[in-house]
Design a protein around this motif. Structure first.
Motif, PDB file in Angstrom:
ATOM      1  N   UNK A  51      46.153   1.192  48.467  1.00 29.07           N
ATOM      2  CA  UNK A  51      46.464   2.579  48.132  1.00 29.07           C
ATOM      3  C   UNK A  51      45.704   3.542  49.041  1.00 29.07           C
ATOM      4  N   UNK A  52      44.413   3.691  48.817  1.00 27.02           N
ATOM      5  CA  UNK A  52      43.627   4.691  49.551  1.00 27.02           C
ATOM      6  C   UNK A  52      43.623   4.468  51.065  1.00 27.02           C
ATOM      7  N   UNK A  53      43.355   3.238  51.476  1.00 26.92           N
ATOM      8  CA  UNK A  53      43.285   2.959  52.913  1.00 26.92           C
ATOM      9  C   UNK A  53      44.662   3.103  53.546  1.00 26.92           C
ATOM     10  N   UNK A  54      45.670   2.563  52.890  1.00 25.28           N
ATOM     11  CA  UNK A  54      47.037   2.670  53.407  1.00 25.28           C
ATOM     12  C   UNK A  54      47.448   4.132  53.565  1.00 25.28           C
ATOM     13  N   UNK A  55      47.195   4.940  52.537  1.00 26.22           N
ATOM     14  CA  UNK A  55      47.549   6.360  52.603  1.00 26.22           C
ATOM     15  C   UNK A  55      46.801   7.074  53.722  1.00 26.22           C
ATOM     16  N   UNK A  56      45.512   6.771  53.860  1.00 19.59           N
ATOM     17  CA  UNK A  56      44.718   7.415  54.909  1.00 19.59           C
ATOM     18  C   UNK A  56      45.243   7.057  56.293  1.00 19.59           C
ATOM     19  N   UNK A  57      45.619   5.808  56.486  1.00 18.15           N
ATOM     20  CA  UNK A  57      46.171   5.388  57.776  1.00 18.15           C
ATOM     21  C   UNK A  57      47.482   6.114  58.058  1.00 18.15           C
ATOM     22  N   UNK A  58      48.349   6.173  57.050  1.00 11.84           N
ATOM     23  CA  UNK A  58      49.640   6.858  57.223  1.00 11.84           C
ATOM     24  C   UNK A  58      49.461   8.344  57.509  1.00 11.84           C
ATOM     25  N   UNK A  59      48.381   8.926  56.995  1.00 11.99           N
ATOM     26  CA  UNK A  59      48.106  10.348  57.222  1.00 11.99           C
ATOM     27  C   UNK A  59      47.321  10.580  58.516  1.00 11.99           C
ATOM     28  N   UNK A  60      47.004   9.492  59.222  1.00  7.04           N
ATOM     29  CA  UNK A  60      46.355   9.616  60.522  1.00  7.04           C
ATOM     30  C   UNK A  60      44.840   9.698  60.490  1.00  7.04           C
ATOM     31  N   UNK A  61      44.228   9.408  59.361  1.00  3.20           N
ATOM     32  CA  UNK A  61      42.756   9.449  59.311  1.00  3.20           C
ATOM     33  C   UNK A  61      42.203   8.243  58.529  1.00  3.20           C
ATOM     34  N   UNK A  62      42.587   7.074  58.985  1.00  5.91           N
ATOM     35  CA  UNK A  62      42.190   5.854  58.310  1.00  5.91           C
ATOM     36  C   UNK A  62      40.877   5.257  58.766  1.00  5.91           C
ATOM     37  N   UNK A  63      40.329   5.758  59.888  1.00  3.16           N
ATOM     38  CA  UNK A  63      39.106   5.159  60.429  1.00  3.16           C
ATOM     39  C   UNK A  63      37.954   5.148  59.427  1.00  3.16           C
ATOM     40  N   UNK A  64      37.772   6.237  58.700  1.00  7.15           N
ATOM     41  CA  UNK A  64      36.675   6.328  57.725  1.00  7.15           C
ATOM     42  C   UNK A  64      36.863   5.301  56.605  1.00  7.15           C
ATOM     43  N   UNK A  65      38.078   5.172  56.114  1.00  2.00           N
ATOM     44  CA  UNK A  65      38.357   4.220  55.040  1.00  2.00           C
ATOM     45  C   UNK A  65      38.186   2.780  55.521  1.00  2.00           C
ATOM     46  N   UNK A  66      38.596   2.517  56.732  1.00  2.65           N
ATOM     47  CA  UNK A  66      38.431   1.176  57.294  1.00  2.65           C
ATOM     48  C   UNK A  66      36.943   0.862  57.445  1.00  2.65           C
ATOM     49  N   UNK A  67      36.166   1.822  57.886  1.00  2.00           N
ATOM     50  CA  UNK A  67      34.721   1.638  58.032  1.00  2.00           C
ATOM     51  C   UNK A  67      34.068   1.351  56.678  1.00  2.00           C
ATOM     52  N   UNK A  68      34.535   2.022  55.632  1.00  2.00           N
ATOM     53  CA  UNK A  68      34.015   1.753  54.285  1.00  2.00           C
ATOM     54  C   UNK A  68      34.228   0.289  53.898  1.00  2.00           C
TER      55      UNK A  68
END
Length: 87
Positions: A60-77
């Motif tokens: 959910x959160x990581x997928x949405x962040x990636x689709x919105x173009x700002x997934x790097x922070x979530x991936x780092x988490x």
């Protein structure tokens, strides 16, 4: 509540009951190996609960962040959590 959280909650409630049982075993001075086996069982349940939470987060959160173009922070988490897990 989503399915991943429901599963994690169930596992955590089971873990809670087992921890209470382990405390009682220690108070009753039960055999150390039996206590150790129960502790390992709780650790396994906690790992499964954590995996359910992380699975839901990634889907959910990581997928949405990636689709919105700002997934790097979530991936780092997630990488930080995995790093703590393997240590």
């Amino acid at each position: 509540m989503n399915e991943g959280r429901k599963k994690a909650l169930s596992l955590l409630k089971t873990s809670k009951g087992q921890v209470e049982g382990i405390i009682k075993m220690i108070e009753e001075e039960r055999y150390c190996v039996d206590i150790s086996k129960q502790i390992l069982s709780v650790i396994g349940l906690l790992k499964k609960a954590n995996l359910n939470i992380l699975d839901q987060h990634i889907k959910s959160c990581v997928k949405d962040a990636i689709l919105e173009g700002h997934g790097d922070e979530k991936i780092e988490e997630i990488i930080n959590v995995i790093d703590k897990y393997i240590k």
